[in-house]
Write a protein that holds these residues in place. Structure first.
Motif, PDB file in Angstrom:
ATOM      1  N   ASP A  64      21.293  32.326  40.721  1.00 36.32           N
ATOM      2  CA  ASP A  64      20.755  33.678  40.812  1.00 36.32           C
ATOM      3  C   ASP A  64      19.358  33.660  40.208  1.00 36.32           C
ATOM      4  O   ASP A  64      19.190  33.399  39.018  1.00 36.32           O
ATOM      5  N   HIS A  65      18.355  33.901  41.014  1.00 38.68           N
ATOM      6  CA  HIS A  65      16.977  33.774  40.497  1.00 38.68           C
ATOM      7  C   HIS A  65      16.588  34.910  39.546  1.00 38.68           C
ATOM      8  O   HIS A  65      15.546  34.863  38.905  1.00 38.68           O
ATOM      9  N   GLU A  66      17.434  35.952  39.486  1.00 41.58           N
ATOM     10  CA  GLU A  66      17.148  37.051  38.547  1.00 41.58           C
ATOM     11  C   GLU A  66      17.469  36.638  37.117  1.00 41.58           C
ATOM     12  O   GLU A  66      16.982  37.237  36.170  1.00 41.58           O
ATOM     13  N   MET A  89      13.677  20.883  47.309  1.00 39.58           N
ATOM     14  CA  MET A  89      13.570  21.852  48.397  1.00 39.58           C
ATOM     15  C   MET A  89      14.207  23.148  47.922  1.00 39.58           C
ATOM     16  O   MET A  89      15.244  23.136  47.258  1.00 39.58           O
ATOM     17  N   HIS A  90      13.547  24.247  48.220  1.00 39.13           N
ATOM     18  CA  HIS A  90      14.056  25.538  47.781  1.00 39.13           C
ATOM     19  C   HIS A  90      14.379  26.400  48.999  1.00 39.13           C
ATOM     20  O   HIS A  90      13.566  26.514  49.907  1.00 39.13           O
ATOM     21  N   ILE A  91      15.578  26.965  49.001  1.00 40.73           N
ATOM     22  CA  ILE A  91      15.971  27.841  50.105  1.00 40.73           C
ATOM     23  C   ILE A  91      16.357  29.200  49.527  1.00 40.73           C
ATOM     24  O   ILE A  91      17.193  29.286  48.627  1.00 40.73           O
ATOM     25  N   HIS A  92      15.737  30.264  50.016  1.00 39.43           N
ATOM     26  CA  HIS A  92      16.104  31.612  49.579  1.00 39.43           C
ATOM     27  C   HIS A  92      17.296  32.050  50.417  1.00 39.43           C
ATOM     28  O   HIS A  92      17.150  32.323  51.607  1.00 39.43           O
ATOM     29  N   LEU A  93      18.478  32.089  49.818  1.00 37.22           N
ATOM     30  CA  LEU A  93      19.694  32.387  50.580  1.00 37.22           C
ATOM     31  C   LEU A  93      19.807  33.874  50.929  1.00 37.22           C
ATOM     32  O   LEU A  93      20.212  34.226  52.024  1.00 37.22           O
ATOM     33  N   ASN A  97      20.095  35.153  45.655  1.00 37.32           N
ATOM     34  CA  ASN A  97      20.599  33.778  45.534  1.00 37.32           C
ATOM     35  C   ASN A  97      19.659  32.738  46.130  1.00 37.32           C
ATOM     36  O   ASN A  97      19.121  32.916  47.217  1.00 37.32           O
ATOM     37  N   CYS A  98      19.505  31.665  45.373  1.00 37.24           N
ATOM     38  CA  CYS A  98      18.654  30.564  45.811  1.00 37.24           C
ATOM     39  C   CYS A  98      19.448  29.274  45.820  1.00 37.24           C
ATOM     40  O   CYS A  98      20.383  29.102  45.043  1.00 37.24           O
ATOM     41  N   MET A  99      19.044  28.373  46.700  1.00 36.89           N
ATOM     42  CA  MET A  99      19.588  27.022  46.682  1.00 36.89           C
ATOM     43  C   MET A  99      18.436  26.068  46.411  1.00 36.89           C
ATOM     44  O   MET A  99      17.358  26.206  46.981  1.00 36.89           O
TER      45      MET A  99
HETATM   46 NI    NI Z   1      14.662  31.636  46.196  1.00 31.54          NI
END
Ligand code: NI
Length: 139
Positions: A64-66, A89-93, A97-99
């Motif tokens: 959780d990027h928060e 590698m960054h994915i904004h889910l 939520n981020c991966m």
């Molecule tokens: Ni993200």
């Protein structure tokens, strides 16, 4: 050049072989030989992770990027272990939520330490390290 193959016979309890055949069929192997070769390679990779040589792993984190924590720690670790985190590698889910996918290279001890440090960060919902090999010593 194709490497020379050796043939050998092994005796295996019938029940064990039946279960193995059943398992590999479901995994898409067309024959036992390839399945056994892969098992042997897996075993060799596991041994690499017990030694002091170089290994590589891929770490997947969902967080959780928060929650402040992961991003800061990632930056901190990249400075603390220069050269170990070779790619990310960054994915904004979704909106929260981020991966993060990381490729970490080095001694098994360092790779595990970096992964553990990130997995245990606040805000991480799931973290998984896949232990792999740089391939050099796996025929
Ligand atoms: Ni993200």
């Amino acid at each position: 050049m194709r490497e020379k193959a050796e043939r050998f016979g092994i005796s295996i309890p019938k029940k064990l072989l039946d279960r193995f055949d059943n398992y590999i069929k479901g995994r898409g192997y067309s024959n036992r030989s390839e399945a056994i070769r892969d098992l042997m390679r897996e075993y060799l990779v596991a041994i690499e992770w017990e030694g002091s040589g170089e290994v590589v792993g891929s770490l997947t984190l969902v967080y959780d990027h928060e929650v402040r924590g992961v991003a800061d720690k990632l930056t901190h670790l990249q400075h603390e272990y220069p050269g170990n985190i070779v790619s990310s590698m960054h994915i904004h889910l979704d909106e929260r939520n981020c991966m993060e996918l990381l490729v970490i290279r080095g001694s098994a001890k360092d790779v595990q330490k970096i992964a553990d440090s990130l997995i245990s960060s606040r805000g991480v919902k799931q973290g998984k390290l896949a232990a792999s090999t740089i391939g050099k010593n796996i025929p």
